[in-house]
Design an enzyme around this catalytic site. Structure first.
Site, mmCIF file in Angstrom:
data_model
loop_
_atom_site.group_PDB
_atom_site.id
_atom_site.type_symbol
_atom_site.label_atom_id
_atom_site.label_comp_id
_atom_site.label_asym_id
_atom_site.label_seq_id
_atom_site.Cartn_x
_atom_site.Cartn_y
_atom_site.Cartn_z
ATOM 1 N N ASP A 172 -23.061 -0.148 22.776
ATOM 2 C CA ASP A 172 -23.690 0.176 21.504
ATOM 3 C C ASP A 172 -24.894 1.019 21.911
ATOM 4 O O ASP A 172 -25.868 0.483 22.440
ATOM 5 C CB ASP A 172 -24.150 -1.090 20.769
ATOM 6 C CG ASP A 172 -24.770 -0.749 19.422
ATOM 7 O OD1 ASP A 172 -25.345 0.343 19.299
ATOM 8 O OD2 ASP A 172 -24.675 -1.563 18.497
ATOM 9 N N HIS A 173 -24.785 2.336 21.698
ATOM 10 C CA HIS A 173 -25.798 3.201 22.319
ATOM 11 C C HIS A 173 -27.197 2.924 21.769
ATOM 12 O O HIS A 173 -28.189 3.289 22.390
ATOM 13 C CB HIS A 173 -25.424 4.680 22.192
ATOM 14 C CG HIS A 173 -25.527 5.227 20.813
ATOM 15 N ND1 HIS A 173 -24.500 5.187 19.923
ATOM 16 C CD2 HIS A 173 -26.550 5.818 20.186
ATOM 17 C CE1 HIS A 173 -24.898 5.733 18.795
ATOM 18 N NE2 HIS A 173 -26.138 6.134 18.913
ATOM 19 N N HIS A 235 -24.886 -1.435 14.989
ATOM 20 C CA HIS A 235 -26.239 -0.988 15.331
ATOM 21 C C HIS A 235 -27.326 -1.824 14.632
ATOM 22 O O HIS A 235 -28.256 -2.304 15.276
ATOM 23 C CB HIS A 235 -26.433 0.481 14.944
ATOM 24 C CG HIS A 235 -25.438 1.402 15.581
ATOM 25 N ND1 HIS A 235 -25.010 1.252 16.877
ATOM 26 C CD2 HIS A 235 -24.775 2.475 15.104
ATOM 27 C CE1 HIS A 235 -24.138 2.201 17.162
ATOM 28 N NE2 HIS A 235 -23.976 2.953 16.104
#
Ligand code: NAP
Length: 478
Positions: A172-173, A235
Site C-alpha cells: 500500500d504505497h 489507503h
C-alpha cells in the site's frame, strides 16, 4: 541534515509487467533514484519481464525513455541501465521459466507482480513449480488485493500455498510516504502527544484524501471498484490504523501490524446514514459517466463516512473519513481536533478555541499545531488561533525538499526483508470484512451516488454529515 544512504546487499529483482504503466512511471524511476543515491550495489540485477518481444537493449532504451524526466547524470543513467535485463515470458504459459531461472543468482530474489491481479496466483504457482522460489525469495503484490473478503481470502490462500507470509509483501504505497511513517515518530517518539491521544482530549479526527484528477485511463477498472474499494478499504484504512493504534512494544513488523489489526477489528459497522456517496457530474463538463462511457454508472467517486472504534481509547470519538476524485485540490491531510478547554477564564467574549494538530501527507509534507494566543495590542484579552507550522522541507534543510518517493522506500524494504510497512494477510481480510457490508447495503438499497461539481469539496450531504454533529470539515486546500 542529509539523509544517510545505507547500501543493500546484492539482489535480483524481477519485475513482472516490466513494460507496464506502473513499472515505467513508478518502479523503475524509484529504482533509478536509489541507484543514483548509491544504495544499489553493482552486482544487483533488475530483470523486466513481459510478453512483448524485447531484447535487453531495446528494453533499456524503453526504460531510459521513462527516466527522461529525472535529473540524471549520464554516469548514473548508464550505471542503472547496466543493471537492467529483460526476459520475454507469458505468466500463463509453462515456457520461458528455465531461461528466467538461469539468469538469477543465489542471494535475495524479489519478484514484483506489477501485472493484472488475475495473474498474481498463476505467477506464484509457476515460480514455485519451476524452482525459482528459494528460501531467500519474496513476492511483492500490487493493489487491488481482492475485490471483497471472499476474493481476498482466496488470493491469500493461493499465495500461501507457494510463499510464506514472511515472504509476501502486499504494497500500500501510502505506507511508504515519509509523513505517514512520521505519524508513528510523532506519536511514539514524543511525550507531548500520547497522553492526550484519546477520547478524553480528542473531540474527533478527520482524514481527507482528495484528488483533483478524474479516473483518466483507469476507467474500466475503476468503474468496477469505486472509491470505497479503491481508496477507503486500503489507503484511508491504513491511515486510520496508524492514528488510532496502541503503541506497539517495539518497531517490529508483527508488533506494528498486530496493533493495526486490533484497530480494524474494533471498528463498528458503519450506519447507512453515516455514509455519503458521490459521483462527479457532467454539469461542469467533466462527468464521470461520460468519462467511463456508461450513462447509467452508479459507481461512487467520492465517499465520506463516520466511523467509531469500540475500545477504551476511542469510545465516543468519531473518525470522519472522506476521499474523492475531481475535488478542489489534491491534498491528503489528517486533522486531530482537540476538545475545547473545559472552562474559559477569559469569558464568553473570548470565544471558543480548540487545538488542531494537522498532519499534511501531500503536498508540502509537514505538521501544524494550531494554538490559541493573545491577539497583540492593548485593549483587553482578545484571543486568536495561530499555527505553529513545521514544514519538513524547511525544518530539515533544502536537501530534504523532495522526500523520497514511497516506492523507493518500499522496494528497498523488500530487499532488506523488512515487512513493517506492508499489509499482512489478516489485516487485508479484516479491512474487507468491515467494507463488504457497506457495499452490500448500497446494493441492497439500490443506492445512487449524489452528484457533485468538479472542482468542489464533494456533495453537500457530506457537509451535513458533520453539521448534524455540530462540527465541520477543515479545508481541503493545502
Ligand atoms: P499495464 O500498464 O496494463 O501493464 C501490464 C503489464 O503486464 C505489461 O508490462 C504487460 O506487458 C504485462 N503482462 C500482461 N499480461 C501478461 C502476461 N500474461 N504475462 C506476462 N506479462 C504480462 O498495468 P499497470 O497500470 O502497470 O498495473 C500493473 C499492476 O499494478 C495492476 O495490478 C494494477 O492494479 C497495479 N497498480 C497500478 C497503478 C498505476 O498507477 N498504474 C497504481 C496502483 C496499482 P505485455 O502486454 O507485453 O505482456
Amino acid at each position: 541534515m542529509v539523509s544517510r544512504v545505507i547500501p543493500v546487499d546484492p539482489f535480483d529483482l524481477v519485475v513482472f509487467g516490466g513494460t507496464g504503466d506502473l513499472a515505467r512511471r513508478k518502479i523503475m524511476p524509484a529504482l533509478f533514484r536509489r541507484c543514483a543515491a548509491g544504495q544499489i550495489p553493482d552486482a544487483a540485477r533488475i530483470i523486466g519481464v513481459a510478453r512483448h518481444d524485447h531484447d535487453t537493449n531495446s528494453y533499456r532504451a524503453l526504460i531510459a525513455e521513462s527516466l527522461r524526466a529525472e535529473e540524471a547524470e549520464p554516469c548514473h543513467l548508464e550505471g542503472f541501465l547496466r543493471r537492467l535485463e529483460y526476459r520475454s515470458l507469458d505468466a500463463t504459459d509453462p515456457a520461458g521459466w528455465d531461461s528466467l531461472a538461469a539468469c538469477l543468482g543465489e542471494g535475495v530474489r524479489a519478484f514484483y507482480f506489477s501485472v493484472s491481479p488475475d495473474l498474481f496466483g498463476p505467477l506464484a504457482e509457476r515460480l514455485r513449480n519451476h524452482g525459482l522460489a528459494t528460501p531467500d525469495s519474496r513476492i511483492v503484490v500490487e493493489k487491488p488485493f481482492g475485490h471483497d473478503l471472499g476474493s481476498a481470502r482466496a488470493l491469500n490462500r493461493t499465495l500461501a500455498a507457494h510463499f510464506g507470509e514472511d515472504q509476501t509483501y502486499r504494497i500500500d504505497h501510502y505506507l511508504g510516504k515519509e509523513t505517514v511513517q512520521n505519524l508513528m515518530a510523532v506519536r511514539f517518539g514524543n511525550m507531548l502527544f500520547e497522553p492526550l491521544w484519546n477520547s478524553q482530549y480528542v473531540d474527533h479526527i478527520q482524514i481527507t484524501v482528495a484528488e483533483s484528477m478524474g479516473v483518466g485511463a483507469r476507467g474500466a477498472y475503476y468503474d468496477q471498484a469505486g472509491a470505497m474499494r479503491d481508496m477507503m478499504q486500503n489507503h484511508l484504512m491504513q491511515l486510520l490504523c496508524l492514528i488510532a493504534m496502541e503503541p506497539p512494544a517495539k518497531f517490529d513488523p508483527d508488533a506494528v501490524r498486530d496493533e493495526k489489526l486490533k484497530v480494524i477489528r474494533a471498528l463498528d459497522p458503519v450506519k447507512p446514514h453515516h455514509i455519503v456517496r458521490g459521483q462527479y457530474a457532467a454539469e461542469t463538463g467533466c462527468g464521470y459517466r461520460e468519462e467511463v462511457g456508461d450513462p447509467r454508472s452508479i459507481t461512487e467517486t467520492y465517499v465520506a463516512l463516520k466511523a467509531h472504534i469500540s475500545n477504551w481509547r476511542w469510545a465516543g470519538t468519531p473518525f470522519y473519513l472522506r476521499t474523492g476524485k475531481r475535488l478542489v485540490a489534491r491534498s491528503s491531510i489528517i486533522n486531530v481536533m482537540f476538545k475545547d478547554a473545559p472552562h474559559s477564564i477569559f469569558g464568553e467574549e473570548a470565544g471558543r478555541h480548540a487545538n488542531v494538530l494537522s498532519i499534511r501527507l501531500q503536498p508540502n509534507e509537514g505538521i501544524t499545531l494550531k494554538v490559541t494566543i493573545k491577539e497583540p495590542g492593548p485593549g483587553g484579552m482578545r484571543l486568536v488561533d495561530v499555527p505553529l507550522d513545521m514544514s519538513f522541507a524547511k525544518a530539515l534543510g533544502p536537501e530534504n525538499q523532495n522526500p523520497p518517493d514511497a516506492y523507493e522506500r518500499l522496494i528497498m524494504d523488500v530487499i532488506r526483508g523488512n515487512q513493517t510497512l506492508f499489509m499482512r494477510g489478516d489485516e487485508v481480510e479484516a479491512a474487507w470484512a468491515w467494507t463488504d457490508p457497506i457495499i452490500a447495503g448500497w446494493q441492497a438499497r439500490g443506492d445512487v451516488p449524489k452528484p457533485y461539481d468538479c472542482g468542489s469539496t464533494g456533495p453537500g450531504d457530506a457537509e451535513l454529515l458533520m453539521k448534524r454533529d455540530g462540527r465541520r470539515w477543515q479545508g481541503i486546500n493545502p
